[in-house]
Design a protein around this motif. Structure first.
Motif, mmCIF file in Angstrom:
data_model
loop_
_atom_site.group_PDB
_atom_site.id
_atom_site.type_symbol
_atom_site.label_atom_id
_atom_site.label_comp_id
_atom_site.label_asym_id
_atom_site.label_seq_id
_atom_site.Cartn_x
_atom_site.Cartn_y
_atom_site.Cartn_z
ATOM 1 N N PHE A 169 0.836 -1.203 0.000
ATOM 2 C CA PHE A 169 0.000 0.000 0.000
ATOM 3 C C PHE A 169 0.873 1.257 0.000
ATOM 4 C CE2 PHE A 169 -2.301 3.413 2.040
ATOM 5 C CZ PHE A 169 -3.570 3.330 1.493
ATOM 6 N N ALA A 170 1.845 1.315 0.914
ATOM 7 C CA ALA A 170 2.678 2.516 1.028
ATOM 8 C C ALA A 170 3.543 2.716 -0.213
ATOM 9 C CB ALA A 170 3.554 2.415 2.281
ATOM 10 N N TYR A 171 4.121 1.630 -0.718
ATOM 11 C CA TYR A 171 5.018 1.742 -1.874
ATOM 12 C C TYR A 171 4.269 2.252 -3.107
ATOM 13 C CZ TYR A 171 8.009 0.226 -5.729
ATOM 14 O OH TYR A 171 8.754 0.177 -6.883
ATOM 15 N N ASN A 172 3.112 1.660 -3.375
ATOM 16 C CA ASN A 172 2.370 2.066 -4.562
ATOM 17 C C ASN A 172 1.707 3.428 -4.385
ATOM 18 O OD1 ASN A 172 2.244 -0.286 -6.705
ATOM 19 N ND2 ASN A 172 2.193 -1.234 -4.687
ATOM 20 N N LEU A 173 1.424 3.823 -3.138
ATOM 21 C CA LEU A 173 0.934 5.175 -2.900
ATOM 22 C C LEU A 173 2.006 6.197 -3.259
ATOM 23 C CD1 LEU A 173 -1.257 7.078 -1.853
ATOM 24 C CD2 LEU A 173 -0.332 6.762 0.445
ATOM 25 N N LEU A 174 3.254 5.912 -2.885
ATOM 26 C CA LEU A 174 4.352 6.808 -3.253
ATOM 27 C C LEU A 174 4.540 6.846 -4.771
ATOM 28 C CD1 LEU A 174 6.971 5.931 -0.473
ATOM 29 C CD2 LEU A 174 5.549 7.972 -0.643
ATOM 30 N N LEU A 175 4.377 5.683 -5.422
ATOM 31 C CA LEU A 175 4.480 5.658 -6.876
ATOM 32 C C LEU A 175 3.383 6.507 -7.516
ATOM 33 C CD1 LEU A 175 5.358 1.940 -7.746
ATOM 34 C CD2 LEU A 175 6.810 3.950 -7.997
ATOM 35 N N TYR A 176 2.182 6.417 -6.962
ATOM 36 C CA TYR A 176 1.086 7.213 -7.512
ATOM 37 C C TYR A 176 1.370 8.708 -7.345
ATOM 38 C CZ TYR A 176 -3.370 9.613 -7.819
ATOM 39 O OH TYR A 176 -4.352 10.511 -8.130
ATOM 40 N N ALA B 137 4.203 10.057 -7.244
ATOM 41 C CA ALA B 137 5.318 10.433 -8.112
ATOM 42 C C ALA B 137 4.908 10.514 -9.578
ATOM 43 C CB ALA B 137 6.468 9.437 -7.944
ATOM 44 N N VAL B 138 4.177 9.508 -10.083
ATOM 45 C CA VAL B 138 3.892 9.435 -11.513
ATOM 46 C C VAL B 138 2.468 9.849 -11.868
ATOM 47 C CG1 VAL B 138 5.594 7.621 -11.808
ATOM 48 C CG2 VAL B 138 3.236 6.995 -11.428
ATOM 49 N N ARG B 139 1.560 9.921 -10.874
ATOM 50 C CA ARG B 139 0.172 10.334 -11.102
ATOM 51 C C ARG B 139 -0.544 9.450 -12.122
ATOM 52 N NH1 ARG B 139 -1.595 13.331 -6.892
ATOM 53 N NH2 ARG B 139 0.036 14.792 -6.260
ATOM 54 N N ASP B 140 -0.229 8.170 -12.118
ATOM 55 C CA ASP B 140 -0.927 7.216 -12.975
ATOM 56 C C ASP B 140 -1.994 6.521 -12.133
ATOM 57 O OD1 ASP B 140 -1.836 5.301 -14.702
ATOM 58 O OD2 ASP B 140 0.150 4.671 -15.376
ATOM 59 N N ARG B 141 -3.248 6.596 -12.575
ATOM 60 C CA ARG B 141 -4.345 6.071 -11.770
ATOM 61 C C ARG B 141 -4.296 4.566 -11.578
ATOM 62 N NH1 ARG B 141 -9.653 8.366 -14.421
ATOM 63 N NH2 ARG B 141 -8.344 8.202 -16.261
ATOM 64 N N VAL B 142 -3.504 3.842 -12.367
ATOM 65 C CA VAL B 142 -3.428 2.398 -12.174
ATOM 66 C C VAL B 142 -2.873 2.066 -10.787
ATOM 67 C CG1 VAL B 142 -1.101 2.127 -13.151
ATOM 68 C CG2 VAL B 142 -2.725 0.244 -13.294
ATOM 69 N N TYR B 143 -1.960 2.903 -10.271
ATOM 70 C CA TYR B 143 -1.432 2.678 -8.923
ATOM 71 C C TYR B 143 -2.479 3.020 -7.870
ATOM 72 C CZ TYR B 143 2.953 2.492 -11.476
ATOM 73 O OH TYR B 143 3.929 2.157 -12.359
ATOM 74 N N LEU B 144 -3.303 4.009 -8.146
ATOM 75 C CA LEU B 144 -4.376 4.355 -7.220
ATOM 76 C C LEU B 144 -5.384 3.217 -7.116
ATOM 77 C CD1 LEU B 144 -5.484 6.642 -5.430
ATOM 78 C CD2 LEU B 144 -6.798 7.419 -7.408
ATOM 79 N N TYR B 145 -5.724 2.592 -8.240
ATOM 80 C CA TYR B 145 -6.649 1.453 -8.218
ATOM 81 C C TYR B 145 -6.016 0.261 -7.496
ATOM 82 C CZ TYR B 145 -9.091 4.164 -11.784
ATOM 83 O OH TYR B 145 -9.741 5.158 -12.464
ATOM 84 N N TYR B 146 -4.713 0.090 -7.659
ATOM 85 C CA TYR B 146 -4.044 -1.024 -6.996
ATOM 86 C C TYR B 146 -4.068 -0.848 -5.477
ATOM 87 C CZ TYR B 146 -0.393 -4.295 -5.609
ATOM 88 O OH TYR B 146 0.299 -5.304 -4.999
ATOM 89 N N ILE B 147 -3.764 0.347 -4.994
ATOM 90 C CA ILE B 147 -3.769 0.535 -3.544
ATOM 91 C C ILE B 147 -5.197 0.470 -3.001
ATOM 92 C CG2 ILE B 147 -1.629 1.854 -3.553
ATOM 93 C CD1 ILE B 147 -3.198 4.409 -3.340
ATOM 94 N N ALA B 148 -6.195 0.841 -3.808
ATOM 95 C CA ALA B 148 -7.590 0.662 -3.385
ATOM 96 C C ALA B 148 -7.912 -0.823 -3.245
ATOM 97 C CB ALA B 148 -8.535 1.326 -4.380
ATOM 98 N N PHE B 149 -7.408 -1.635 -4.168
ATOM 99 C CA PHE B 149 -7.611 -3.081 -4.082
ATOM 100 C C PHE B 149 -6.942 -3.648 -2.834
ATOM 101 C CE2 PHE B 149 -6.144 -7.403 -4.978
ATOM 102 C CZ PHE B 149 -7.339 -8.030 -5.299
ATOM 103 N N VAL B 150 -5.717 -3.210 -2.567
ATOM 104 C CA VAL B 150 -4.993 -3.690 -1.380
ATOM 105 C C VAL B 150 -5.734 -3.287 -0.106
ATOM 106 C CG1 VAL B 150 -2.851 -3.446 -0.068
ATOM 107 C CG2 VAL B 150 -2.759 -3.724 -2.539
#
Length: 665
Positions: free
Chosen positions: A206-213, A215-228
């Motif tokens: 959750f924390a790692y992909n939140l930081l990625l989101y 940084a890159v503002r790609d919603r795919v990471y936001l959906y992934y952390i929502a799934f987690v």
């Protein structure tokens, strides 16, 4: 078959029937409690389903009711009755030895059970009762534990009877263990270590992909952390930590949080899959299915608080399967298309599909529950989220490689562009130098032609052809030199105030013989206007327009007219030539555009109108075109007047009617 054989066969059937009746009717063998730290009560239970829910513990213990209790013969498997609306009674006979400890803990390792009552019958007939379940606040539990734990005290040796009364809208999986306090502590130590790994993994992802989101503002990471996050809520509920730490005084959240957590997982999984696989662009037919499932999950979340638990559970299982199948199909399609990350995506959802089906079958009572299959979705979700994280990492790698390739290509293109610009500048400089050097011999040829013209009759065609060729050659050289200066940036405008009439006189002197020779009507209207511009560049523009008009007009005439228009002089070149198609009104002003090829007048290089447009932009002159194919064309130049003439014109406009504000001069 002989009579003796038939008798033996019949005897075997009779013995089998008697053995089955004894298994059903004989009382269960008592479980002996000794010095061991833990005992599984599954082998000692008999059960009964009370459809009416009106039986009391005394009625269950009565002798005339004992024959209705069915023994559980599932070995070490967990008693699993699936979804039942009836009340379940479980009874176990214990034989407490003299060496057995007095204090025991009975653990029912299913925190989703609504209500569990434990009755213990002592040797003297004394009956004790304890109660727990997720319908009660956590503070009401006798032992504060994530599972349902009941303390049992056996004072002295002798037989004991333990009865469990279970009511629950969730799946009736009842793993019951009798153990010592230190054994429970040791077991919790091992299990909590595993659970901490699981929830620690979720927190890290959750924390790692939140930081990625971020940084890159790609919603795919936001959906992934929502799934987690949604999977974490569901597993906190399943493990009992939600009731213990998150909502200890809100038992109504236990059932809702489980289903809503899985529903949020479904929503996030669909959003993630669509974004990760670009299904809207690459798989439109499957994307419509995924969008429909998004609507179904949204409706389920809205209606879940008013749905029966059993119905909601069955709908949830069906929708989970319906969600994972198209995601697997999309992953397989992208894998066949050799899309980066598709193999991890497909493997992740296939694994979660297997684990989800296994847990669904266990919940429905179609598959026996045991230690190995205690939490298949928890194990599967952990591996699945790792695989999805690998898929995202593969995507990051692919994006980085694409960016590096694009950067490399961009650098190469930039180098090529710079080299092309350098070569263009060198070419322009070369053309300018050559054009300048060619002027000397052409000037000499012009002098020789004039000398011949003075000595020969005026109608000599050879001399006239030589003069025409020299005029064309000088025009081409002028165009090439102007073009070269435009490309190198060495052409500068020298603005000044001057009268337009001398320019018109030179145009008349230059092109009147050519128009007359072709039999064209030639008109140049005089003007006393003074303009503010560059006289050389303006003359080059007018010469190019008039040259084209004379060259491409075969009959009719050419008119060069001037009239005032506001604060500008409107200079127009009219012709009755072939006209210009509307599709070419923009392209004729580009470099090297030569109109219709293979005509007798096709002797230019296509630079005249490009030079006109470039000079018009440099001199702030308005340029426009009107043309009708087959009837002719009109090129208009709006040249700024001098300040003094603009002021006098403004005063004249104030004194005259509006109808006279535009007039010929």
């Amino acid at each position: 078959m002989t009579f003796r054989q038939r008798a033996q066969e019949g005897g075997r059937w009779v013995r089998a029937l008697l053995w089955s009746i004894w298994l059903l009717c004989a009382p269960a063998q008592a479980l002996v409690l000794g010095e061991a730290e833990a005992y599984d009560l599954s082998t000692a239970f008999t059960y009964r389903l009370d459809d009416s829910g009106t039986l009391s513990v005394r009625e269950v213990l009565a002798r005339h009711e004992a024959w209705r209790l069915t023994p559980l013969r599932q070995g070490a498997a967990t008693p699993n009755f699936g979804y039942q609306s009836a009340t379940l009674w479980l009874k176990a006979e214990l034989d407490v030895s003299a060496h057995a400890p007095d204090h025991w803990l009975m653990q029912v390792a299913n925190p989703q059970l609504d209500r569990v009552e434990v009755f213990v019958v002592e040797p003297g007939g004394r009956l004790s009762r304890s109660m727990g379940g997720d319908e009660l606040p956590f503070s009401a539990r006798v032992v504060p534990h994530r599972h349902l734990v009941f303390p049992l005290v056996f004072n002295g040796a002798g037989p004991r009877t333990v009865v469990l009364r279970v009511q629950s809208s969730s799946s009736l999986q009842i793993p019951v263990t009798l153990l010592q306090p230190q054994a429970l502590l040791s077991q919790d130590h091992r299990l909590y270590s595993l659970l901490s790994l699981y929830f620690g993994l979720l927190t890290g992802l959750f924390a790692y992909n939140l930081l990625l989101y971020v940084a890159v503002r790609d919603r795919v990471y936001l959906y992934y952390i929502a799934f987690v996050a949604a999977m974490g809520v569901a597993q906190l509920t399943t493990s009992g930590f939600g009731a213990q730490f998150l909502w200890p005084e809100r038992p109504d959240w236990n059932n809702l949080a489980l289903h809503l957590g899985y529903a949020a997982c479904g929503l996030a999984a669909l959003l993630f899959g669509r974004r990760f696989l670009h299904s809207a662009d690459e798989l439109p037919w499957l994307d419509r299915v995924l969008r429909g499932l998004l609507v179904c999950w949204s409706i389920y979340i809205v209606l879940r608080p008013w749905m029966d638990y059993k119905l909601a559970a069955h709908v949830l299982i069906a929708m989970v399967i319906a969600t994972i199948l198209p995601l697997m199909l999309a992953g397989w399609n992208r894998l066949m298309a050799r899309r980066r990350g598709a193999r991890y995506f497909l493997l992740a959802w296939a694994l979660l599909m297997v684990c989800g089906v296994a847990e669904s079958l266990i919940s429905l009572g179609w598959l026996p529950a045991n230690t190995l299959l205690a939490h298949p979705v928890m194990v599967g979700s952990a591996v699945e989220m790792l695989l999805l994280s690998f898929a995202l990492a593969d995507r990051i790698k692919a994006d980085r490689e694409a960016k590096d390739l694009a950067l490399s290509m961009g650098l190469r293109e930039q180098v090529k562009k710079q080299e092309a610009e350098r070569q263009s500048i060198e070419k322009s400089r070369f053309l300018a130098a050559v054009s300048h050097d060619l002027r000397q011999p052409l000037f000499a040829m012009g002098l020789a032609t004039e000398s011949l013209h003075a000595r020969e009759p005026r109608h000599d065609p050879t001399v006239m052809q030589m003069k025409s060729a020299l005029v064309s050659a000088n025009g081409l050289l002028d165009s090439i030199m102007t073009m070269a200066r435009l490309e190198t940036g060495s052409l500068r405008a020298n603005m000044s105030d001057f009268s337009i009439q001398p320019l018109l006189d030179r145009v008349d002197l230059t092109f009147a013989p050519q128009a007359t020779a072709k039999g064209l009507r030639w008109v140049v209207t005089p003007s006393i206007a003074c303009v503010h511009s560059d006289p050389l560049l303006l003359e080059r523009m007018v010469n190019n327009l008039v040259s084209n008009a004379v060259r491409f007009t075969q009959s009719g005439g050419v008119v060069v007219s001037c009239r005032l228009s506001g604060a500008c002089l409107l200079l127009q070149v009219w012709d009755t030539g072939a006209g210009i198609a509307p599709a070419h009104h923009e392209t004729i002003f580009t470099e090297y555009f030569r109109g219709e090829p293979e005509t007798e007048s096709d002797n230019g290089v296509g630079l005249g109108l490009f030079i006109v447009k470039s000079c018009a932009a440099m001199l702030d002159i308005g340029l426009s075109l009107r043309s009708v194919p087959g009837r002719g064309s009109c090129f208009s130049l709006r040249i700024p007047l001098t300040r003094s003439q603009s002021a006098s014109l403004a005063r004249a406009v104030d004194l005259q009617p509006a109808s006279l504000t535009e007039r010929s001069v």
